[in-house]
Write a protein that holds these residues in place. Structure first.
Motif, mmCIF file in Angstrom:
data_model
loop_
_atom_site.group_PDB
_atom_site.id
_atom_site.type_symbol
_atom_site.label_atom_id
_atom_site.label_comp_id
_atom_site.label_asym_id
_atom_site.label_seq_id
_atom_site.Cartn_x
_atom_site.Cartn_y
_atom_site.Cartn_z
ATOM 1 N N GLN A 16 0.824 -1.205 0.000
ATOM 2 C CA GLN A 16 0.000 0.000 0.000
ATOM 3 C C GLN A 16 0.862 1.260 0.000
ATOM 4 O O GLN A 16 0.582 2.236 0.705
ATOM 5 C CB GLN A 16 -0.939 0.011 1.208
ATOM 6 N N GLY A 62 0.113 -18.254 -6.272
ATOM 7 C CA GLY A 62 -0.364 -16.892 -6.433
ATOM 8 C C GLY A 62 0.742 -15.862 -6.603
ATOM 9 O O GLY A 62 0.461 -14.674 -6.801
ATOM 10 N N PRO A 95 0.575 -12.257 -3.150
ATOM 11 C CA PRO A 95 -0.809 -11.927 -2.785
ATOM 12 C C PRO A 95 -0.986 -11.830 -1.274
ATOM 13 O O PRO A 95 -0.414 -12.603 -0.514
ATOM 14 C CB PRO A 95 -1.606 -13.096 -3.368
ATOM 15 N N TYR A 96 -1.805 -10.849 -0.873
ATOM 16 C CA TYR A 96 -2.080 -10.695 0.568
ATOM 17 C C TYR A 96 -3.408 -9.970 0.759
ATOM 18 O O TYR A 96 -3.539 -8.779 0.429
ATOM 19 C CB TYR A 96 -0.959 -9.903 1.241
ATOM 20 N N ASP A 97 -4.412 -10.681 1.269
ATOM 21 C CA ASP A 97 -5.677 -10.087 1.682
ATOM 22 C C ASP A 97 -6.283 -9.208 0.581
ATOM 23 O O ASP A 97 -6.690 -8.065 0.829
ATOM 24 C CB ASP A 97 -5.456 -9.263 2.954
ATOM 25 N N GLY A 98 -6.344 -9.760 -0.633
ATOM 26 C CA GLY A 98 -6.902 -9.012 -1.748
ATOM 27 C C GLY A 98 -5.985 -7.953 -2.315
ATOM 28 O O GLY A 98 -6.357 -7.229 -3.245
ATOM 29 N N GLN A 99 -4.781 -7.843 -1.791
ATOM 30 C CA GLN A 99 -3.807 -6.864 -2.275
ATOM 31 C C GLN A 99 -2.514 -7.614 -2.651
ATOM 32 O O GLN A 99 -2.516 -8.840 -2.764
ATOM 33 C CB GLN A 99 -3.521 -5.826 -1.191
ATOM 34 N N HIS A 100 -1.450 -6.868 -2.813
ATOM 35 C CA HIS A 100 -0.173 -7.490 -3.134
ATOM 36 C C HIS A 100 0.957 -6.842 -2.336
ATOM 37 O O HIS A 100 0.948 -5.630 -2.095
ATOM 38 C CB HIS A 100 0.150 -7.367 -4.630
#
Length: 290
Positions: free
Chosen positions: A88, A228, A259-264
């Motif tokens: 993020q 993923g 990939p992580y919790d709908g993010q990257h």
């Protein structure tokens, strides 16, 4: 390897005619009469070695580079690296610098002194390699040691000459460029899902670099399945001097998207090793750590 030298053989034969009669003029032979000397052999000239042909292929340049680097007792390298995670837009990164002195003896030895900077805190790091064992000291911690066959310890050692073996292992994946001021050997892996390219040699190397971070992420609750993960790019370059064929620089970069919790989460690493010059000293373990 050195080409076999062409051997030039000069065969000189003196033909003796001791059993033949002298000029037969009907007179008795006078044993005291001097005889004319036979032909004299010209002195043999030393054979001239064939000049080595100019290298043309990546394998030939690697062989010439290995020979050039082995011609000196050792080398000093300047190493810079950076490793980080981005989520993020927030980055958590560490940088490190080191001076590496590496001998070319058999067995070879290495001594690295440097420091790692993370979150504003700098920690010294010292590494020795001797007889196939790595000795590592970080900050004020005690010395740790383990064989180079252990990936945990192998990953802590920056050995610039290991690039020669790595590039030989890449085979036909290596591209060659010869601008006027350098020779460049390069191998790349472009953006692709990890399962489809994980068997490529340069990707396997990048995965070894990623592995400690993956273990930490998974321990923190990030599943990070390989299915993923995306390889955003891997590139390794070896630069040689065009006249001496010595290594002048070696770089390795890799980027992964996890990939992580709908993010990257993006993982990035870049390492640059530059040849400073010959090293004529001896690498010896300090007393008490061997």
């Amino acid at each position: 390897m050195r080409r076999p030298l062409a051997a030039t053989a000069l065969l000189l034969a003196a033909v003796l005619t001791a059993c033949a009669d002298p000029a037969d003029d009907g007179r008795p032979v006078d044993s005291a009469r001097p005889t004319a000397p036979g032909p004299q052999a010209a002195p043999a000239e030393p054979a001239e070695p064939d000049p080595e042909p100019e290298p043309r292929t990546a394998a030939e340049f690697l062989a010439r580079a290995e020979k050039a680097m082995a011609a000196r007792k050792g080398w000093t390298f300047a190493v810079k690296g950076r490793e980080g995670l981005v989520l993020q837009g927030q980055e958590n990164a560490a940088t490190y610098t080191a001076t590496v002195r590496r001998t070319t003896d058999d067995p070879w030895a290495l001594h690295s002194t440097g420091s790692t900077l993370s979150k504003g805190v700098s920690k010294p790091e010292e590494i020795y390699v001797a007889d196939g064992t790595a000795y590592v000291k970080k900050g004020t911690a005690d010395w740790e040691h383990g064989p180079l066959t252990d990936p945990e310890f192998a990953g802590k050692v920056e050995d610039p000459l290991a690039a020669l073996d790595a590039f030989r292992g890449y085979g036909a994946d290596v591209t060659l460029a010869t601008p006027a001021d350098r020779v460049e050997l390069r191998v790349r892996a472009t953006t692709a899902a990890l399962p489809g390219v994980r068997d490529e040699a340069v990707v396997r190397k990048a995965l070894r670099e990623l592995a400690p971070t993956l273990r930490q992420l998974r321990a923190a609750g990030v599943a990070a399945p390989e299915s993923g993960i995306t390889v955003e790019g891997v590139e390794e370059t070896l630069v040689l001097d065009p006249s001496t064929y010595r290594i002048t620089a070696h770089t390795f970069t890799c980027r992964f998207r996890i990939p992580y919790d709908g993010q990257h989460i993006r993982y990035e690493q870049e390492v640059t090793e530059r040849t400073v010059g010959p090293y004529d000293g001896t690498v010896a373990l300090p007393e008490g750590i061997g």
